[in-house]
Design a protein around this motif. Structure first.
Motif, PDB file in Angstrom:
ATOM      1  N   GLU A 158       0.822  -1.315   0.093  1.00 10.58           N
ATOM      2  CA  GLU A 158       0.081  -0.107   0.007  1.00 10.58           C
ATOM      3  C   GLU A 158       0.747   1.213   0.084  1.00 10.58           C
ATOM      4  N   ARG A 159       1.946   1.166   0.701  1.00  8.74           N
ATOM      5  CA  ARG A 159       2.958   2.422   0.670  1.00  8.74           C
ATOM      6  C   ARG A 159       3.728   2.592  -0.298  1.00  8.74           C
ATOM      7  N   ALA A 160       4.152   1.427  -1.025  1.00 11.15           N
ATOM      8  CA  ALA A 160       5.025   1.106  -1.683  1.00 11.15           C
ATOM      9  C   ALA A 160       5.101   2.368  -3.074  1.00 11.15           C
ATOM     10  N   VAL A 161       6.373   3.094  -3.627  1.00 10.63           N
ATOM     11  CA  VAL A 161       6.548   3.906  -4.575  1.00 10.63           C
ATOM     12  C   VAL A 161       7.321   3.081  -5.610  1.00 10.63           C
ATOM     13  N   THR A 162       6.891   3.035  -6.749  1.00 15.96           N
ATOM     14  CA  THR A 162       7.639   2.561  -7.774  1.00 15.96           C
ATOM     15  C   THR A 162       8.631   3.483  -8.579  1.00 15.96           C
ATOM     16  N   THR A 163       9.638   2.916  -8.803  1.00 18.26           N
ATOM     17  CA  THR A 163      10.908   3.734  -9.468  1.00 18.26           C
ATOM     18  C   THR A 163      11.675   2.714 -10.321  1.00 18.26           C
ATOM     19  N   ARG A 164      12.782   3.421 -11.112  1.00 19.34           N
ATOM     20  CA  ARG A 164      13.526   2.548 -12.098  1.00 19.34           C
ATOM     21  C   ARG A 164      14.743   2.245 -11.153  1.00 19.34           C
ATOM     22  N   ARG A 170      14.228  -0.901   1.985  1.00 17.62           N
ATOM     23  CA  ARG A 170      13.286  -2.300   1.755  1.00 17.62           C
ATOM     24  C   ARG A 170      12.451  -2.121   0.277  1.00 17.62           C
ATOM     25  N   VAL A 171      13.257  -3.011  -0.222  1.00 15.81           N
ATOM     26  CA  VAL A 171      13.087  -2.813  -2.134  1.00 15.81           C
ATOM     27  C   VAL A 171      12.284  -4.312  -2.341  1.00 15.81           C
ATOM     28  N   ASP A 172      11.371  -4.056  -3.349  1.00 22.05           N
ATOM     29  CA  ASP A 172      10.998  -5.403  -3.752  1.00 22.05           C
ATOM     30  C   ASP A 172      10.738  -5.086  -5.304  1.00 22.05           C
ATOM     31  N   VAL A 173      10.755  -6.307  -6.220  1.00 20.87           N
ATOM     32  CA  VAL A 173      10.915  -6.306  -7.350  1.00 20.87           C
ATOM     33  C   VAL A 173       9.452  -6.003  -7.835  1.00 20.87           C
ATOM     34  N   ALA A 174       9.095  -4.806  -8.863  1.00 19.07           N
ATOM     35  CA  ALA A 174       7.825  -4.657  -8.821  1.00 19.07           C
ATOM     36  C   ALA A 174       6.954  -5.636  -9.747  1.00 19.07           C
ATOM     37  N   ALA A 175       7.571  -6.540 -10.599  1.00 18.51           N
ATOM     38  CA  ALA A 175       7.069  -7.703 -11.142  1.00 18.51           C
ATOM     39  C   ALA A 175       6.394  -8.662 -10.164  1.00 18.51           C
ATOM     40  N   THR A 176       6.771  -8.634  -9.130  1.00 15.53           N
ATOM     41  CA  THR A 176       6.087  -9.508  -8.169  1.00 15.53           C
ATOM     42  C   THR A 176       4.852  -8.873  -7.283  1.00 15.53           C
ATOM     43  N   GLY A 215      23.665  -4.158 -14.336  1.00 17.92           N
ATOM     44  CA  GLY A 215      23.727  -2.938 -15.379  1.00 17.92           C
ATOM     45  C   GLY A 215      22.362  -2.456 -16.090  1.00 17.92           C
ATOM     46  N   GLU A 216      21.630  -3.415 -16.269  1.00 10.56           N
ATOM     47  CA  GLU A 216      20.142  -3.310 -16.597  1.00 10.56           C
ATOM     48  C   GLU A 216      19.435  -2.437 -15.542  1.00 10.56           C
ATOM     49  N   GLU A 217      18.316  -1.962 -16.109  1.00  2.00           N
ATOM     50  CA  GLU A 217      17.534  -1.133 -15.360  1.00  2.00           C
ATOM     51  C   GLU A 217      16.024  -2.287 -15.045  1.00  2.00           C
ATOM     52  N   ILE A 218      15.623  -2.120 -13.891  1.00  2.86           N
ATOM     53  CA  ILE A 218      14.319  -2.903 -13.576  1.00  2.86           C
ATOM     54  C   ILE A 218      13.380  -2.058 -12.779  1.00  2.86           C
ATOM     55  N   GLU A 219      12.090  -2.265 -12.922  1.00  3.05           N
ATOM     56  CA  GLU A 219      11.165  -1.493 -11.931  1.00  3.05           C
ATOM     57  C   GLU A 219      11.200  -2.017 -10.742  1.00  3.05           C
ATOM     58  N   VAL A 220      11.195  -1.393  -9.731  1.00  6.10           N
ATOM     59  CA  VAL A 220      10.904  -1.711  -8.290  1.00  6.10           C
ATOM     60  C   VAL A 220      10.388  -0.974  -7.650  1.00  6.10           C
ATOM     61  N   ALA A 221       9.709  -1.456  -6.328  1.00  8.63           N
ATOM     62  CA  ALA A 221       8.843  -0.871  -5.368  1.00  8.63           C
ATOM     63  C   ALA A 221       9.604  -0.561  -4.157  1.00  8.63           C
ATOM     64  N   TYR A 222       9.597   0.516  -3.595  1.00 10.74           N
ATOM     65  CA  TYR A 222      10.168   0.654  -2.316  1.00 10.74           C
ATOM     66  C   TYR A 222       9.336   1.403  -1.423  1.00 10.74           C
ATOM     67  N   ASP A 223       9.807   1.189   0.136  1.00 14.68           N
ATOM     68  CA  ASP A 223       9.077   1.692   1.116  1.00 14.68           C
ATOM     69  C   ASP A 223       9.396   3.222   1.317  1.00 14.68           C
ATOM     70  N   PRO A 224       8.636   4.359   1.259  1.00 14.88           N
ATOM     71  CA  PRO A 224       9.269   5.656   1.206  1.00 14.88           C
ATOM     72  C   PRO A 224       9.642   5.731   2.681  1.00 14.88           C
ATOM     73  N   THR A 280      16.800  -7.014  -3.104  1.00 18.83           N
ATOM     74  CA  THR A 280      15.417  -6.926  -3.191  1.00 18.83           C
ATOM     75  C   THR A 280      14.801  -8.122  -2.285  1.00 18.83           C
ATOM     76  N   LEU A 281      13.863  -7.768  -1.736  1.00 16.46           N
ATOM     77  CA  LEU A 281      13.150  -8.601  -0.848  1.00 16.46           C
ATOM     78  C   LEU A 281      12.483 -10.025  -1.440  1.00 16.46           C
ATOM     79  N   THR A 282      12.074 -10.061  -2.822  1.00 14.74           N
ATOM     80  CA  THR A 282      11.780 -11.353  -3.378  1.00 14.74           C
ATOM     81  C   THR A 282      12.844 -11.611  -4.556  1.00 14.74           C
ATOM     82  N   ASP A 283      12.629 -12.828  -5.179  1.00 14.34           N
ATOM     83  CA  ASP A 283      13.313 -13.156  -6.050  1.00 14.34           C
ATOM     84  C   ASP A 283      12.876 -12.568  -7.474  1.00 14.34           C
ATOM     85  N   LEU A 284      13.897 -12.518  -8.624  1.00 13.51           N
ATOM     86  CA  LEU A 284      13.597 -11.985  -9.775  1.00 13.51           C
ATOM     87  C   LEU A 284      12.720 -13.002 -10.506  1.00 13.51           C
TER      88      LEU A 284
END
Length: 158
Positions: free
Chosen positions: A41-47, A113-119, A99-108, A87-91
């Protein structure tokens, strides 16, 4: 028919203790699930840029299962310094390259505390281990109670 006091107390108290531990595990699982839902609920997505991959081998039975977790670097909104976090969860497979960029969700409130946005839809899996352990202990408690019942009905009645 005579019920023997010592085995009765031992078996029924053991079943009750095991059942209480199972209840504690259910409560722990619910807490973990609520924490995961709150994070979502709190997570903010970013690259974020993948700076390293960490392989963790999980073994269920005889088949090894390797999961990859990304160490990522990103700058949270309103911050000047980048955050480096695992990341808290696996890819999802195949994992990205360093070196690649992925979308993550983090707790502001806690940017480390970062999670992979795909999960994102996998919060329902949070706490599952606690629920499985509670179920197994519930079965053990039922087994202990059933053993007492067999003693009462079969052994002590003869």
């Amino acid at each position: 028919m005579s019920i023997h006091l010592a085995p009765t107390v031992l078996l029924l108290v053991s079943a009750a203790v095991v059942l209480l531990v199972a209840l504690g595990l259910v409560l722990k699982g619910r807490s973990v699930r609520r924490t995961a839902a709150g994070f979502r609920e709190r997570a903010v997505t970013t690259r974020a840029t993948v700076t390293a991959l960490e392989a963790k081998d999980l073994s269920f039975g005889t088949e090894p299962d390797t999961r990859y977790f990304a160490r990522v670097s990103f700058v949270p909104a309103g911050a000047g310094e980048p955050v480096d976090a695992l990341t808290l969860t696996d890819l999802p497979t195949p994992p990205p390259r360093v070196g690649e960029e992925i979308e993550v969700a983090y707790d502001p409130e806690h940017p480390e505390r970062v999670d992979v946005a795909a999960t994102e839809g996998r919060a329902e899996g949070a706490g599952r281990t606690w629920f499985v352990l509670a179920s197994l202990l519930g079965l053990v408690a039922l087994g202990i109670a059933a053993a007492w019942l067999v003693l009462v009905l079969v052994v002590w009645t003869s």
